[in-house]
Write a protein that holds these residues in place. Structure first.
Motif, PDB file in Angstrom:
ATOM      1  N   ALA A  41     -22.233 -28.114 -18.411  1.00  7.85           N
ATOM      2  CA  ALA A  41     -21.943 -26.060 -18.237  1.00  7.85           C
ATOM      3  C   ALA A  41     -23.145 -25.686 -17.952  1.00  7.85           C
ATOM      4  CB  ALA A  41     -21.254 -25.185 -19.551  1.00  7.85           C
ATOM      5  N   ASP A  42     -22.853 -23.724 -17.302  1.00 13.60           N
ATOM      6  CA  ASP A  42     -24.548 -23.615 -17.502  1.00 13.60           C
ATOM      7  C   ASP A  42     -24.042 -22.147 -18.554  1.00 13.60           C
ATOM      8  OD1 ASP A  42     -25.275 -23.875 -14.906  1.00 13.60           O
ATOM      9  OD2 ASP A  42     -23.281 -23.244 -14.157  1.00 13.60           O
ATOM     10  N   ILE A  43     -23.391 -22.144 -19.499  1.00 12.78           N
ATOM     11  CA  ILE A  43     -23.096 -21.167 -20.516  1.00 12.78           C
ATOM     12  C   ILE A  43     -22.450 -22.191 -21.146  1.00 12.78           C
ATOM     13  CG2 ILE A  43     -22.057 -18.630 -21.181  1.00 12.78           C
ATOM     14  CD1 ILE A  43     -22.727 -18.284 -18.438  1.00 12.78           C
ATOM     15  N   VAL A  44     -22.833 -22.079 -22.547  1.00 16.03           N
ATOM     16  CA  VAL A  44     -22.275 -22.961 -23.521  1.00 16.03           C
ATOM     17  C   VAL A  44     -21.333 -21.616 -24.592  1.00 16.03           C
ATOM     18  CG1 VAL A  44     -21.674 -24.454 -25.626  1.00 16.03           C
ATOM     19  CG2 VAL A  44     -22.322 -25.001 -23.420  1.00 16.03           C
ATOM     20  N   PRO A  57     -24.505 -20.475 -29.629  1.00 14.81           N
ATOM     21  CA  PRO A  57     -24.297 -19.891 -28.021  1.00 14.81           C
ATOM     22  C   PRO A  57     -25.885 -21.400 -27.467  1.00 14.81           C
ATOM     23  CG  PRO A  57     -24.934 -18.553 -29.588  1.00 14.81           C
ATOM     24  CD  PRO A  57     -25.028 -18.810 -29.967  1.00 14.81           C
ATOM     25  N   HIS A  58     -25.406 -21.621 -26.014  1.00 11.84           N
ATOM     26  CA  HIS A  58     -26.182 -22.272 -24.773  1.00 11.84           C
ATOM     27  C   HIS A  58     -26.168 -21.502 -23.944  1.00 11.84           C
ATOM     28  CE1 HIS A  58     -26.625 -25.021 -28.543  1.00 11.84           C
ATOM     29  NE2 HIS A  58     -27.379 -25.962 -27.884  1.00 11.84           N
ATOM     30  N   ILE A  59     -27.275 -21.502 -23.539  1.00 16.41           N
ATOM     31  CA  ILE A  59     -27.476 -21.253 -21.512  1.00 16.41           C
ATOM     32  C   ILE A  59     -28.366 -21.987 -21.536  1.00 16.41           C
ATOM     33  CG2 ILE A  59     -27.170 -18.851 -21.366  1.00 16.41           C
ATOM     34  CD1 ILE A  59     -29.865 -18.692 -21.449  1.00 16.41           C
ATOM     35  N   ARG A  60     -28.045 -22.957 -19.880  1.00 16.54           N
ATOM     36  CA  ARG A  60     -28.386 -23.444 -18.896  1.00 16.54           C
ATOM     37  C   ARG A  60     -29.940 -23.982 -18.188  1.00 16.54           C
ATOM     38  NH1 ARG A  60     -27.575 -29.097 -18.503  1.00 16.54           N
ATOM     39  NH2 ARG A  60     -25.437 -28.815 -18.846  1.00 16.54           N
ATOM     40  N   GLU A  61     -31.126 -23.627 -18.765  1.00 13.05           N
ATOM     41  CA  GLU A  61     -32.290 -22.657 -18.289  1.00 13.05           C
ATOM     42  C   GLU A  61     -33.048 -24.250 -17.135  1.00 13.05           C
ATOM     43  OE1 GLU A  61     -33.324 -18.504 -20.193  1.00 13.05           O
ATOM     44  OE2 GLU A  61     -33.999 -20.476 -20.744  1.00 13.05           O
ATOM     45  N   THR A  83     -31.636 -27.556 -18.364  1.00 11.73           N
ATOM     46  CA  THR A  83     -31.844 -28.417 -19.685  1.00 11.73           C
ATOM     47  C   THR A  83     -30.453 -26.461 -20.526  1.00 11.73           C
ATOM     48  OG1 THR A  83     -33.240 -29.502 -19.694  1.00 11.73           O
ATOM     49  CG2 THR A  83     -32.876 -29.103 -22.137  1.00 11.73           C
ATOM     50  N   LEU A  84     -29.808 -27.505 -21.617  1.00 15.48           N
ATOM     51  CA  LEU A  84     -29.177 -26.399 -22.378  1.00 15.48           C
ATOM     52  C   LEU A  84     -29.938 -26.504 -23.335  1.00 15.48           C
ATOM     53  CD1 LEU A  84     -25.833 -27.845 -22.081  1.00 15.48           C
ATOM     54  CD2 LEU A  84     -26.342 -25.336 -21.568  1.00 15.48           C
ATOM     55  N   LYS A  85     -29.996 -24.337 -23.710  1.00 12.55           N
ATOM     56  CA  LYS A  85     -31.325 -23.949 -24.374  1.00 12.55           C
ATOM     57  C   LYS A  85     -30.235 -23.294 -25.274  1.00 12.55           C
ATOM     58  CE  LYS A  85     -35.478 -25.133 -22.353  1.00 12.55           C
ATOM     59  NZ  LYS A  85     -35.884 -24.651 -20.964  1.00 12.55           N
ATOM     60  N   LYS A  86     -30.410 -23.503 -26.831  1.00 13.12           N
ATOM     61  CA  LYS A  86     -30.039 -22.324 -27.506  1.00 13.12           C
ATOM     62  C   LYS A  86     -30.414 -20.844 -27.382  1.00 13.12           C
ATOM     63  CE  LYS A  86     -29.750 -25.951 -30.616  1.00 13.12           C
ATOM     64  NZ  LYS A  86     -30.125 -26.439 -32.433  1.00 13.12           N
TER      65      LYS A  86
END
Lengths: 769, 224
Positions: free
Chosen positions: A472-475, A109-113, A116-119
């Motif tokens: 995306a903001d949330i992957v 899963p990733h979220i954008r912070e 940048t998309l971070k795991k």
């Protein structure tokens, strides 16, 4: 005669050993160096193919937790020709094996912070998703969140986004970007949206109208059924297609029609059938409405006039019209996207569907079949918990706001794919959840890319990094179909007298840190329950697993997933039904004047309610001096909707199929006639630029007589915004080829809002190899 | 020695081949072969050069042939006279008496490529290790496998080659010659007899002038 034979040759022996090392990607289980003694036991499991979502049965061979081979399920309603016949998988279905073990998948899963998309962990991902959904509702209103989850392998998406979150905005693949006119006219005329799939096996006359049934099928039973009909019934096969396809190759008659003139051909066939008294008078008398208006339109279209419009031969039109009517009711028309993805697609489909009413082949063996689903339990029926439906009584923006009053489609549909960017600009859509689909390939791509980037919240539930997940903001990394429990519920198939279900438990555990879509939605819902004090969101807690939920759905059939999945096959024929089940009061509508919503839309569009001929360009693009060629996109048997273009085995065989495997290029190809190619100094293998008023792109040309002069085509699903082929470290890269919808503006069928994929273009050498 | 009638052969019907390449992909998957490795099961597309799109401005129905585009799926034909076997200096290649399947024992292969030159169909291919590999009718999985495997005729339920199991159009079959001949038309059986008894190919039912597309593809001159 020349031979084009690029593979099975002595020359292959001379090729260098440019072969990548190792049998990667399959968990090492297939390497030839490993002896059997080093390997675990081989077991079998089932799956239901979701590459094109049509559920062909899969038998999976599993060793050490990896799928090591995949084949079909014998007798499967979608994947075989019926009882006692072998089930198989088509090339894209076979690629499910590669997809499952593909190291290029999204693994975490990733979220954008901070841009940048971070795991992150699943716990964090669910928490963050819930936080963002709550704040989105506060800031924008949940009703501005677009549910674009058309590829879901569970049906609870609708419950989550519509009922619980409260968005009335839903865009689905079927009507909006696939074959809206086909589905909707069928419903309005009285034969349902299954007016597209005839009863192949029992047919004596099959018309593949704008369809390449042998290479672009909704379940392999279609291709197999056509071959069976030819072999067993001596059936006549007719292909109506501007391009020469494998289906045209196998046909008795190929009608190389001018694009977008199908409506004229259909009316002309009616003209012949009525003039020569070949129609089913009893059916027309007893079961139809609006015949006079239909006859009047048909009388205006004698074959000689249609020949001028369509570019066909008048005698061939007569031959096919007579053949179809004389074989009726054992005569079926297969129609889907080819005639629907055009500005005048509505009338084309209405006129084609009308032919069925004229010859009375409705729900007769070998004719148009009124397919039936088994009645599995709905969500409401199995849900033991009450909840408030928050989207109820909410109008979608298209119907609600004056900004869209110029679009007749608002009378019929709640949304149109091409209008989403405009709705984002108007702030009527501010966010999206997209699942296993790439709307950036489905129409006006450039505007959609900008729209996705402008949205406040983009959630991607997907297996691959593609145009949406990258932005995306949330992957949320999705398990693939062989890692999920699945249930498919019937209709059209190789058993025309049976309702059926097919189901499978997950063949293998989800790879890496991925989850099945059911579990992802449940995770979001549970976290929403925490964040909102709203107990409605606890609704999924009553099921421990997707299998438990599926068992509840199957309770009306007295079946469980275990029952379906545990034997030698993974389907069940659950209920027999006969032909001609419609009652005495059944009415087939030639004229749709009684359908108020259509009558209102048609009036605004300047269209009659009865069949009529509407020339190309009335609602869509016209060619011009600047853009003299007509482009439309086509399908390939190797790929499905952008979801499996990253698979090398498919790409390489696709290149071989096109006799260009020696090139490094692995994108889509532009097919053009030598007449058009010579005028532009283009040869096979050249990179060319294709340009419309809206955009342009580059792809590799194939010059072929199979292409119609004046028409250029290419497979869709490639290029910009594709699922990438090189893994997450290079996720900004684009795949080879071209997203053909970069050429697309907003042209659409005015009635359903279906994307019109016919575009005026020109083509020029790109200046490279 | 088993009767020649018990030797396994492939059967191909171009009229049922839809050119989808499922056979090639399933072969690659079953045997764990990289995508860009040479195909053991190969689909080629044969088109006539004089066919013209009917709507082309210069189209003359009296002189132009209709367009034909015929897919042909072929693999190692497991020839009864297996020229690859005859030239192999290390006797790594075996035309098995028991079931007629031609196998390669990679432990004995020295990568000299004589077999590749001897085969008129380009069936033997070479991997990164330089050793010969080819279709083994799915006796076992992977390049070089299957040598020494139990005869298909002695297995209780011999598995079909993967290309057969996954052929969407039902165009490919495999089995002992005596069974395959029963499935074939007289014309295909006659051709099999006169064409060195390699693979049973049904006559192509397309335009008459293009019949030789298929004849050619199944002949020793294929690929020329």
């Amino acid at each position: 005669m020349s031979e084009h034979n690029s593979a099975l040759t002595r020359r292959n022996l001379l090729k260098g050993a440019g072969v990548a090392a190792g049998a990667v990607a399959l968990g090492g289980c297939l390497s030839g160096d490993q002896s059997n003694s080093q390997q675990g036991a081989l077991s079998t499991a089932f799956g239901n193919c979701w590459m094109c979502s049509h559920n062909c049965g899969q038998k999976a061979y599993v060793r050490d937790g990896s799928v090591v081979n995949l084949t079909g399920v014998d007798g499967h309603p979608r994947g075989s020709a019926g009882e006692g016949t072998e089930g198989t998988l088509c090339p894209k279905g076979l690629a499910q094996l590669d997809k499952t073990h593909d190291p290029k998948r999204i693994k975490e899963p990733h979220i954008r912070e901070n841009g940048t998309l971070k795991k992150v962990s699943w716990e964090k991902a669910f928490q963050y998703t819930a936080e963002r959904l709550v704040s989105f509702d506060e800031n924008n209103g949940a009703e501005t969140f677009l549910d674009a989850t058309s590829w879901a392998e569970t049906d609870i998406f609708r419950t989550v986004w519509r009922d619980l979150y409260g968005s009335p905005e839903r865009i689905s693949r079927g009507i909006h970007v696939c074959a809206g006119p086909t589905f909707v006219t069928g419903g309005m005329m009285g034969v349902g949206s299954n007016n597209r799939v005839p009863d192949y096996q029992n047919s004596e006359y099959i018309i593949a109208w704008g369809r390449n049934i042998l290479n672009s099928f909704a379940g392999q039973f279609e291709a197999k059924g056509v071959l069976e009909a030819i072999e067993n019934n001596g059936a006549t096969l007719v292909t109506i297609d501007p391009q020469h396809t494998i289906t045209a190759q196998k046909s008795d008659e190929w009608m190389p029609i001018k694009p977008r003139t199908d409506g004229a051909l259909a009316l002309s066939m009616a003209n012949v059938i009525i003039e020569e008294g070949l129609y089913d008078e009893a059916f027309v008398e007893n079961h139809t409405h609006g015949f006079d208006a239909y006859r009047e339109a048909a009388m205006d279209m004698p074959p000689e006039k249609a020949a001028e419009i369509t570019g066909l031969d008048a005698e061939q039109i007569r031959t096919v019209a007579r053949g179809f009517a004389e074989a009726a009711p054992q005569a079926g028309i297969s129609v889907w996207t080819g005639t629907a993805q055009a500005g005048n697609g509505w009338k084309a489909t209405q006129n084609i569907t009308a032919l069925n009413g004229l010859v009375g082949n409705i729900d007769k063996p070998g004719g148009l079949r009124l397919w039936k689903y088994p009645s599995t339990a709905s969500f409401g029926e199995v849900c033991e918990q009450d909840y408030t439906n928050r989207a109820e009584f909410k109008d979608p923006a298209l119907k609600k706001y004056d900004e869209y009053s110029d679009y007749p489609a608002r009378h019929i549909e709640g949304i149109a794919h091409n209008l989403v960017p405009e709705m984002v600009e108007n702030e009527h859509i501010n966010g999206i959840v997209c699942h296993h689909d790439d709307p950036l390939k489905d129409g006006n791509a450039e505007s959609w890319i900008e729209a996705i980037e402008a949205m406040d919240l983009v959630i991607s539930i997907d297996a691959y990094w593609n145009g949406v997940s990258r932005r995306a903001d949330i992957v949320l990394p999705e398990a693939t179909q062989l890692e999920k429990d699945t249930l498919g519920t019937g209709n059209w198939n190789a058993y025309p007298n049976h309702k059926w279900v097919t189901g499978s438990k997950a063949a293998v555990e989800p790879r890496w840190n991925t989850k099945p879509d059911f579990d992802i939605l449940k995770g979001i819902a549970n976290e929403m329950a925490e964040k909102t004090d709203n107990d409605d969101w606890t609704v999924f807690q009553q099921w421990d697993s997707h299998e438990a939920y599926i068992d509840d759905q199957l309770s009306t059939l007295d079946l469980t997933l275990e029952d379906i999945d545990s034997g030698e096959k993974n389907y069940a024929l659950v209920e027999e039904y006969d032909y001609q089940q419609y009652g005495e009061n059944f009415t087939f509508r030639f004229d749709l004047d009684q359908i108020d919503s259509f009558a209102a839309a048609a009036e605004e569009a300047g269209m009659d309610t009865a069949p009529e001929w509407i020339p190309p360009g009335t609602y869509g693009d016209s060619t011009s001096e600047e853009y003299p060629l007509e482009f439309t996109d086509i399908r390939s048997v190797f790929f499905s909707h952008g979801s499996n273009q990253p698979h090398e085995r498919l790409q390489d065989q696709f290149a071989k199929r096109n006799q260009l495997s020696e090139e490094d290029y692995r994108g889509n190809y532009l097919y053009l006639n030598p007449e058009d190619a010579d005028a532009r100094d283009i040869e096979t293998g050249d990179m060319v630029t294709i340009e419309s008023e809206t955009g342009s792109g580059e792809l590799m040309a194939i010059v072929t007589e199979r292409a119609r002069p004046g028409l250029v085509t290419s497979q869709y699903g490639f290029g910009q915004t594709s699922a990438i082929t090189t893994g997450e470290d290079t996720r900004e890269q684009s795949a080879d080829g071209m997203n053909t919808m970069m050429l697309h503006n907003e042209q659409m069928d005015p009635i359903t809002g279906q994307v019109d994929r016919h575009i005026a273009v020109d083509v020029a050498p790109a200046g490279g190899d | 020695m088993a009767d020649r009638q018990d030797h396994w052969v492939f059967y191909f019907d171009p009229n049922r081949c839809i050119g989808c390449h499922a056979c090639s992909i399933s072969c690659k998957q079953f045997h764990g072969r990289d995508s860009d490795a040479d195909d053991w099961r190969t689909v080629t597309h044969h088109q006539n050069a004089n066919g013209q799109h009917p709507s082309a401005s210069e189209y003359d129905p009296d002189t132009a042939s209709p367009i034909e585009n015929v897919p042909i799926s072929m693999s190692c034909m497991h020839c009864h006279d297996a020229p690859c076997e005859e030239v192999c200096p290390t006797e790594a290649i075996e035309k098995r008496d028991s079931d007629g399947i031609v196998t390669i024992d990679q432990d004995k292969c020295i990568g000299c490529k004589y077999c590749g030159w001897a085969c008129p169909f380009g069936a033997p291919t070479y991997g990164d290790n330089g050793l010969m590999s080819k279709c083994n009718m799915c006796l076992d999985q992977g390049p070089g496998s299957g040598a020494g495997a139990e005869s298909k005729n002695e297995q209780d339920d011999p598995i079909q080659p993967n290309c057969v199991s996954d052929c969407v159009g039902g165009a490919i079959k495999a089995g002992p010659e005596k069974e395959m001949i029963k499935e074939a038309s007289q014309a295909a059986a006659d051709r099999f007899k006169s064409n060195n008894e390699r693979v049973i190919v049904e006559p192509f039912q397309g335009n008459e002038s293009n019949l030789n597309l298929v004849e050619h593809a199944a002949s020793e001159n294929a690929g020329d």
